[in-house]
Write a protein that holds these residues in place. Structure first.
Motif, PDB file in Angstrom:
ATOM      1  N   ILE A   1       0.832  -1.203   0.000  1.00 28.96           N
ATOM      2  CA  ILE A   1       0.000   0.000   0.000  1.00 28.96           C
ATOM      3  C   ILE A   1       0.868   1.255   0.000  1.00 28.96           C
ATOM      4  CG2 ILE A   1      -1.778   1.284   1.235  1.00 28.96           C
ATOM      5  CD1 ILE A   1      -2.668  -1.362  -0.119  1.00 28.96           C
ATOM      6  N   GLN A   2       1.970   1.228   0.717  1.00 20.48           N
ATOM      7  CA  GLN A   2       2.868   2.379   0.751  1.00 20.48           C
ATOM      8  C   GLN A   2       3.456   2.663  -0.624  1.00 20.48           C
ATOM      9  OE1 GLN A   2       5.828   1.934   3.843  1.00 20.48           O
ATOM     10  NE2 GLN A   2       4.269   1.445   5.394  1.00 20.48           N
ATOM     11  N   SER A   3       3.670   1.598  -1.397  1.00 23.80           N
ATOM     12  CA  SER A   3       4.227   1.788  -2.732  1.00 23.80           C
ATOM     13  C   SER A   3       3.195   2.355  -3.701  1.00 23.80           C
ATOM     14  CB  SER A   3       4.763   0.458  -3.274  1.00 23.80           C
ATOM     15  OG  SER A   3       3.702  -0.434  -3.590  1.00 23.80           O
ATOM     16  N   LEU A   4       1.913   2.197  -3.367  1.00 19.83           N
ATOM     17  CA  LEU A   4       0.853   2.656  -4.255  1.00 19.83           C
ATOM     18  C   LEU A   4       0.390   4.072  -3.951  1.00 19.83           C
ATOM     19  CD1 LEU A   4      -1.422  -0.544  -4.353  1.00 19.83           C
ATOM     20  CD2 LEU A   4       0.077   0.283  -6.175  1.00 19.83           C
ATOM     21  N   MET A   5       0.492   4.481  -2.688  1.00 20.96           N
ATOM     22  CA  MET A   5      -0.106   5.750  -2.281  1.00 20.96           C
ATOM     23  C   MET A   5       0.872   6.577  -1.463  1.00 20.96           C
ATOM     24  SD  MET A   5      -3.808   4.330  -0.992  1.00 20.96           S
ATOM     25  CE  MET A   5      -4.532   5.981  -1.051  1.00 20.96           C
ATOM     26  N   SER A   6       0.717   7.879  -1.530  1.00 20.93           N
ATOM     27  CA  SER A   6       1.526   8.775  -0.719  1.00 20.93           C
ATOM     28  C   SER A   6       1.082   8.688   0.736  1.00 20.93           C
ATOM     29  CB  SER A   6       1.380  10.218  -1.209  1.00 20.93           C
ATOM     30  OG  SER A   6       0.054  10.686  -0.967  1.00 20.93           O
ATOM     31  N   SER A   7       1.929   9.119   1.632  1.00 19.71           N
ATOM     32  CA  SER A   7       1.579   9.092   3.060  1.00 19.71           C
ATOM     33  C   SER A   7       0.372   9.980   3.339  1.00 19.71           C
ATOM     34  CB  SER A   7       2.778   9.550   3.897  1.00 19.71           C
ATOM     35  OG  SER A   7       3.181  10.861   3.523  1.00 19.71           O
ATOM     36  N   GLU A   8       0.233  11.083   2.611  1.00 16.86           N
ATOM     37  CA  GLU A   8      -0.907  11.975   2.807  1.00 16.86           C
ATOM     38  C   GLU A   8      -2.198  11.296   2.379  1.00 16.86           C
ATOM     39  OE1 GLU A   8      -3.011  15.267   4.004  1.00 16.86           O
ATOM     40  OE2 GLU A   8      -0.896  14.756   4.351  1.00 16.86           O
ATOM     41  N   SER A   9      -2.164  10.583   1.264  1.00 15.18           N
ATOM     42  CA  SER A   9      -3.364   9.875   0.802  1.00 15.18           C
ATOM     43  C   SER A   9      -3.756   8.774   1.775  1.00 15.18           C
ATOM     44  CB  SER A   9      -3.116   9.279  -0.583  1.00 15.18           C
ATOM     45  OG  SER A   9      -2.908  10.305  -1.540  1.00 15.18           O
ATOM     46  N   ARG A  10      -2.780   8.059   2.300  1.00 20.08           N
ATOM     47  CA  ARG A  10      -3.080   6.999   3.275  1.00 20.08           C
ATOM     48  C   ARG A  10      -3.672   7.589   4.548  1.00 20.08           C
ATOM     49  NH1 ARG A  10       2.176   5.587   1.944  1.00 20.08           N
ATOM     50  NH2 ARG A  10       2.882   5.865   4.100  1.00 20.08           N
ATOM     51  N   LYS A  11      -3.150   8.735   4.941  1.00 19.24           N
ATOM     52  CA  LYS A  11      -3.652   9.395   6.143  1.00 19.24           C
ATOM     53  C   LYS A  11      -5.104   9.811   5.964  1.00 19.24           C
ATOM     54  CE  LYS A  11      -2.711  13.396   9.149  1.00 19.24           C
ATOM     55  NZ  LYS A  11      -1.805  14.559   9.366  1.00 19.24           N
ATOM     56  N   LYS A  12      -5.441  10.340   4.791  1.00 19.37           N
ATOM     57  CA  LYS A  12      -6.817  10.760   4.525  1.00 19.37           C
ATOM     58  C   LYS A  12      -7.779   9.566   4.566  1.00 19.37           C
ATOM     59  CE  LYS A  12      -5.795  14.858   1.698  1.00 19.37           C
ATOM     60  NZ  LYS A  12      -5.878  15.464   0.336  1.00 19.37           N
ATOM     61  N   LEU A  13      -7.353   8.442   4.000  1.00 19.16           N
ATOM     62  CA  LEU A  13      -8.222   7.268   3.994  1.00 19.16           C
ATOM     63  C   LEU A  13      -8.390   6.691   5.398  1.00 19.16           C
ATOM     64  CD1 LEU A  13      -7.236   5.441   0.694  1.00 19.16           C
ATOM     65  CD2 LEU A  13      -9.422   6.483   1.253  1.00 19.16           C
ATOM     66  N   ARG A  14      -7.336   6.722   6.208  1.00 19.64           N
ATOM     67  CA  ARG A  14      -7.473   6.262   7.604  1.00 19.64           C
ATOM     68  C   ARG A  14      -8.461   7.142   8.361  1.00 19.64           C
ATOM     69  NH1 ARG A  14      -1.774   5.498   7.202  1.00 19.64           N
ATOM     70  NH2 ARG A  14      -1.410   7.523   8.243  1.00 19.64           N
ATOM     71  N   HIS A  15      -8.417   8.450   8.083  1.00 18.82           N
ATOM     72  CA  HIS A  15      -9.356   9.377   8.717  1.00 18.82           C
ATOM     73  C   HIS A  15     -10.788   9.063   8.293  1.00 18.82           C
ATOM     74  CE1 HIS A  15     -11.066  13.089  10.288  1.00 18.82           C
ATOM     75  NE2 HIS A  15     -11.586  13.327   9.080  1.00 18.82           N
ATOM     76  N   LYS A  16     -10.980   8.780   7.015  1.00 16.85           N
ATOM     77  CA  LYS A  16     -12.318   8.447   6.522  1.00 16.85           C
ATOM     78  C   LYS A  16     -12.827   7.154   7.149  1.00 16.85           C
ATOM     79  CE  LYS A  16     -11.992  10.836   2.072  1.00 16.85           C
ATOM     80  NZ  LYS A  16     -12.017  10.709   0.596  1.00 16.85           N
TER      81      LYS A  16
END
Length: 399
Positions: A186-201
């Motif tokens: 997942i880290q290779s697919l998405m930026s840390s900011e995008s992962r953070k936004k999805l965790r928030h959602k």
């Protein structure tokens, strides 16, 4: 079953004998179940996509054969020891006096290919393949063959049907290589900011109800997931101004059979995954697994703004990728088309090709129109302006 020895067929139809000793006999079968055991051996040991495995094909053929006016036809090639070394799972249909043969699966199969024992395909030529098709055409009065969305490469090996005349398909497919560690993937697919936004959602959805992900393990669970999928798709297509193809009785029969037959043994043709918020299914993903590869077939999400703004489709997809990594799969694909979510998660393009192969004069006339239609469709799909016009037309119709 109809059997043709290569020399006998050459004498009876004035055709040249195949030079390749690998293929000594061609058979055609309208009853697919009679070759199920050999089919399963070939799909396990040979080159094959999930869409040409026996259980997937049987589920589709059983659902559509009566209403669609086609008959299933398996064309098999055998070596000197009688082993099945190649199989083309086809359907034959007559419209307006012209009979055509296509891969079984129609638009529900993202990619099409024969099944091949690659050790027996060495030295195969276009003439050999044309001979095999001529056998099937002569026996079943086929005017032309139309093979759509064929991968040029599968499992890093050339598709043998690439030897025949072909043109680029209207769309490509998209895939990515999986890693053993799902989180690293997942880290290779998405930026840390995008992962953070999805965790928030995901946390915000958790305030509505417990967020869970699961795979359907029994018929009752599969039926519940499919029911949610049908509702979500109906709402989506209605908003887009498009007729809902999943409302058709035959489509639902196919999906039900594919998702439930063999489910207790874990051999079902279609695997269903869902995300729940409390008891509410908010997103669905369906696909097939074969030879270490997961291939996506369909997806949906709840269009209620209270839910959709938290990206339930993306959350389920990420969980699915993690699950496939944990299972040791090596490849993940999202099928054909250029939707944003496909290119976001699958960065490797898989070029596809079509073959329109006329046999008779009627077939040549139909083939000319089909080739032009494929080229036009590809041009439209690659044109931002044309796609914009189509989207505006659909929006107005929906309104």
């Amino acid at each position: 079953m109809t059997v043709f020895e290569s020399t006998e067929m050459a004498r009876s139809a004035a055709l040249p004998v195949m030079e390749a000793a690998k293929i000594q006999r061609v058979e055609t079968h309208e009853d697919l179940s009679r070759i199920a055991a050999q089919w399963r051996v070939l799909q396990t040991n040979g080159l094959a996509t999930p869409y040409q495995t026996f259980d997937w094909v049987r589920a589709w053929a059983d659902a559509f054969s009566e209403s669609s006016g086609f008959k299933p036809l398996a064309v098999t090639c055998h070596d000197s020891r009688g082993r099945m070394v190649a199989l083309l799972p086809l359907c034959v249909q007559t419209r307006n006096g012209v009979t055509s043969a296509h891969f079984i699966g129609g638009k529900h199969a993202n990619m099409n290919m024969g099944l091949f024992d690659m050790s027996a395909m060495h030295g195969l030529s276009a003439a050999d393949l044309r001979f095999v098709l001529r056998v099937a055409a002569d026996r079943h009065a086929i005017d032309f063959f139309h093979f759509e969305n064929q991968p040029r490469l599968w499992d890093r090996r050339d598709n043998p049907l690439l030897l025949l005349p072909h043109q680029a398909s209207a769309s490509s497919a998209w895939k990515t290589a999986l890693q053993p560690d799902g989180d690293a993937m997942i880290q290779s697919l998405m930026s840390s900011e995008s992962r953070k936004k999805l965790r928030h959602k995901e946390r915000k959805l958790g305030e509505v109800g417990a967020v869970t992900y699961h795979e359907a393990r029994n018929a009752a669970e599969a039926e519940a997931v499919l029911a949610a999928f049908y509702t979500q798709k109906a709402d989506r297509f209605r908003a887009m101004g498009i007729a809902d193809p999943f409302a058709d009785r035959e489509v639902r029969a196919f999906l039900h059979a594919g998702a439930t037959t063999g489910l207790s043994e874990g051999t079902q043709a279609i695997s269903l995954h869902a995300m729940r918020v409390g008891e509410r299914i908010v997103s669905v993903f369906g696909g097939a697994i074969h030879q270490g590869r997961y291939t996506g077939m369909f997806t949906s999400f709840d269009g209620d703004p209270a839910v959709s703004r938290f990206s339930p489709g993306d959350l389920l997809l990420l969980n699915l990728i993690r699950m496939m990594c944990a299972r040791g799969l090596t490849t993940f694909d999202l099928g054909t088309g250029d939707a944003r979510y496909k290119t976001d998660y699958c960065s490797v393009e898989e070029p596809l090709f079509d073959s329109v192969l006329p046999i008779t004069i009627k077939g040549r006339m139909a083939a000319t129109g089909l080739r032009l239609a494929v080229g036009l469709k590809r041009s439209i799909k690659q044109s931002a302006f044309a796609n914009s016009l189509v989207s505006r037309f659909r929006s107005r119709r929906a309104g």
